[in-house]
Design a protein around this motif. Structure first.
Motif, PDB file in Angstrom:
ATOM      1  N   ARG A 152       0.818  -1.217   0.000  1.00  0.00           N
ATOM      2  CA  ARG A 152       0.000   0.000   0.000  1.00  0.00           C
ATOM      3  C   ARG A 152       0.857   1.274   0.000  1.00  0.00           C
ATOM      4  O   ARG A 152       0.361   2.345   0.318  1.00  0.00           O
ATOM      5  N   LEU A 203      -6.085   1.680  -6.038  1.00  0.00           N
ATOM      6  CA  LEU A 203      -4.740   1.204  -5.689  1.00  0.00           C
ATOM      7  C   LEU A 203      -3.891   1.051  -6.942  1.00  0.00           C
ATOM      8  O   LEU A 203      -2.737   1.511  -6.996  1.00  0.00           O
ATOM      9  N   PRO A 539      -4.197  -7.495  -1.607  1.00  0.00           N
ATOM     10  CA  PRO A 539      -4.570  -6.560  -2.676  1.00  0.00           C
ATOM     11  C   PRO A 539      -5.681  -7.068  -3.578  1.00  0.00           C
ATOM     12  O   PRO A 539      -6.087  -6.360  -4.505  1.00  0.00           O
TER      13      PRO A 539
END
Length: 555
Positions: A152, A203, A539
């Protein structure tokens, strides 16, 4: 409501996310190797126009071609450069030796190109995504993109790209076909998987733009790929033609945001995908050959004015309905600027040249593509490239700082999804059996940390089993079952996608490291030994397991 108006709020919403990356995409293009000083947009446009004015029609057609490099010497490429005057070449492992040898090859190719036609320097590219897609035998191996997503941390993405750019620049490589901006939403995707940062569009967008900016800052042209998205397909476009059946709203929600963010950031180049998406174009043509997708969506709706390159034109996904010459022409008609790896360069060159002669491709249209390519070369200092120093290249490839950055990323990516009974970390003095994928490297790393290891589960206090793709590999699943039959707790280290957990529901502990490179296996060992507290966050969701995006345990 028009499609353009539906996209407008999305672009505006992404603007705040991309502000920090814009300076990277437009930032310095110089580096320790090859490229000259960067140019402003105005300087690049002026320089490109001057070069364009000196080019013949053959020179212009040639600029659209990016050919496979041949062999390991400039002489093996001299005839192709003379015949086609390509805008670039792409390296593969068969072209690449030691850093000094790659540097010498790059220098020789640029010298050869300088003596042909208008003498325009080459884009020398490579697929160096890191992880499973890394063409250079030497140099730093970072984990795959999904490991980056698990951290992240955009700083990790920037570190990967900066280090990679430094090594590429040192050997005269000025373009990298990375990063991947595909959102991996299909657990069975056979070609993207851990090459994607994850399943969340935000993301993926943040990480892809961070990498692209750092590549550009390091003097290497980044190519964001694969538009309009290759993350939701069960077909590999290398071997077939994927058809993605989703409506426009779902595409805008799931696949578009990373590319929209890249466009807002002014990324240098975007690669098309050989996928059919009927919601964007119902003609049955892959996006690479679709005016509706490239000129319509990418250029008109999103406002992208940078270089568009095709994915490799030797892939089956783009060769199913037209011959190789016609594919080249249709890609240009669709809005592409660069034709990557045409399987028959002579056919591609002749077909595009004839299309211009016959008026099928207007000279203004041809000039527009060549102008974009030349402006990018000017902007990143390629038009003023100096020879790189072969003797200095090896020093860049042996940097302790870069190796530490790769290990730091791997450590930060470790994601613990199960730890029944506190199986991890292993107790001091315990005996650990290590089996399966990567066992030798994981075992060696544990021994370096003072953990006693054994190859047999008999008498072990913990059995570590490495996997990579166990969902589709019965032998790997049996290995886990056999390890569990001995009575000791079993910890799986998944080195591919984390989806292996679907097939291994009863293991005591489960670590995902998203990569099989050495630093990822070392990171797994460090987590088993308690030297690293697993802080990674999942993720992607893992269907049928209850594991959701963002999950992760720690000690």
């Amino acid at each position: 409501m028009s499609a353009l108006r539906r996209l407008a709020p999305l672009g505006a919403g992404l603007l705040l996310l991309t502000t920090a990356c814009t300076s990277g995409a437009d930032g310095p293009g110089g580096g320790d190797g090859g490229s000259g000083p960067p140019a402003t947009d105005a300087e690049a446009a002026e320089r490109a126009e001057a070069v364009l004015g000196e080019m013949s029609l053959d020179d212009k057609v040639g600029q659209l071609l990016v050919l496979n490099a041949a062999g390991t010497t400039p002489d093996e490429n001299a005839q192709a450069i003379a015949d086609y005057r390509p805008g670039g070449l792409i390296y593969f492992p068969e072209n690449l030796g030691s850093p000094a040898e790659i540097a010498e090859l790059s220098n020789g190719l640029q010298e050869t190109a300088a003596g042909e036609g208008a003498g325009v320097p080459l884009m020398l590219g490579v697929d160096q995504e890191q992880g499973m897609v890394a063409r250079l035998e030497e140099g730093t191996r970072f984990p795959d993109a999904m490991a980056v997503g698990a951290t992240r941390d955009t700083g990790q993405a920037e570190a990967l790209a900066s280090a990679t750019a430094a090594e590429l620049s040192a050997v005269g490589i000025n373009l990298d076909y990375a990063p991947v901006a595909d959102v991996n939403t299909d657990a069975d995707n056979p070609v993207i998987g851990i090459r994607s940062f994850g399943a969340d569009p935000g993301l993926v967008g943040r990480m892809a733009s961070a990498e692209a900016g750092a590549f550009a800052d390091g003097g290497v042209v980044p190519v964001v790929k694969h538009f309009p998205g290759h993350g939701d397909t069960g077909t590999d476009s290398h071997t077939g033609l994927p058809v993605i059946e989703k409506d426009r709203a779902d595409w805008e929600r799931d696949d578009l945001p990373p590319f929209a963010e890249a466009v807002d950031a002014g990324v240098d180049a975007i690669m098309t995908a050989h996928v059919v998406m009927p919601a964007l174009d119902d003609s049955g043509e892959p996006a690479t050959l679709s005016p509706e997708v490239i000129d319509g969506v990418l250029r008109d709706e999103l406002g992208y004015d940078g270089v568009v390159t095709t994915d490799a034109l030797n892939m089956e996904g783009v060769r199913q309905t037209h011959d190789d010459g016609e594919v080249a022409v249709r890609a240009v008609e669709a809005g592409a600027d660069q034709l990557l790896m045409p399987p028959d360069p002579e056919a591609a060159f002749a077909a595009v040249r004839s299309a211009v002669d016959e008026g099928r491709i207007g000279e203004d249209r041809l000039d527009a593509s060549v102008r974009r390519i030349l402006e990018l070369k000017a902007k990143r200092g390629i038009l003023d490239a100096e020879p790189v120093d072969p003797d200095a290249a090896a020093e860049v490839f042996s940097s302790d700082d870069t190796a530490a950055a790769a290990q730091g990323l791997a450590d930060a990516s470790v994601t613990m999804l199960r730890n029944e009974g506190g199986a991890l970390p292993v107790d001091e003095g315990a005996r650990v059996a290590v089996q399966g994928v990567g066992a030798e490297e994981i075992s060696a790393a544990l021994e370096d940390l003072g953990v006693r290891t054994t190859g047999t589960a008999s008498g072990a206090d913990l059995v570590v089993v490495g996997t990579n793709g166990a969902r589709g590999d019965a032998e790997q699943r049996r290995a886990v079952e056999q390890a569990a039959s001995g009575g000791a707790p079993v910890a799986v280290v998944a080195q591919g996608t984390p989806y292996d957990l679907q097939a291994l529901p009863d293991v005591d502990a489960y670590l995902a490291v998203y990569s099989s490179v050495p630093v990822s296996r070392t990171a797994a060992a460090r987590a088993v030994a308690g030297e690293v507290d697993p802080k990674g966050e999942l993720p992607v969701p893992i269907p049928e397991t209850g594991m959701e995006y963002g999950d992760g345990l720690s000690y």
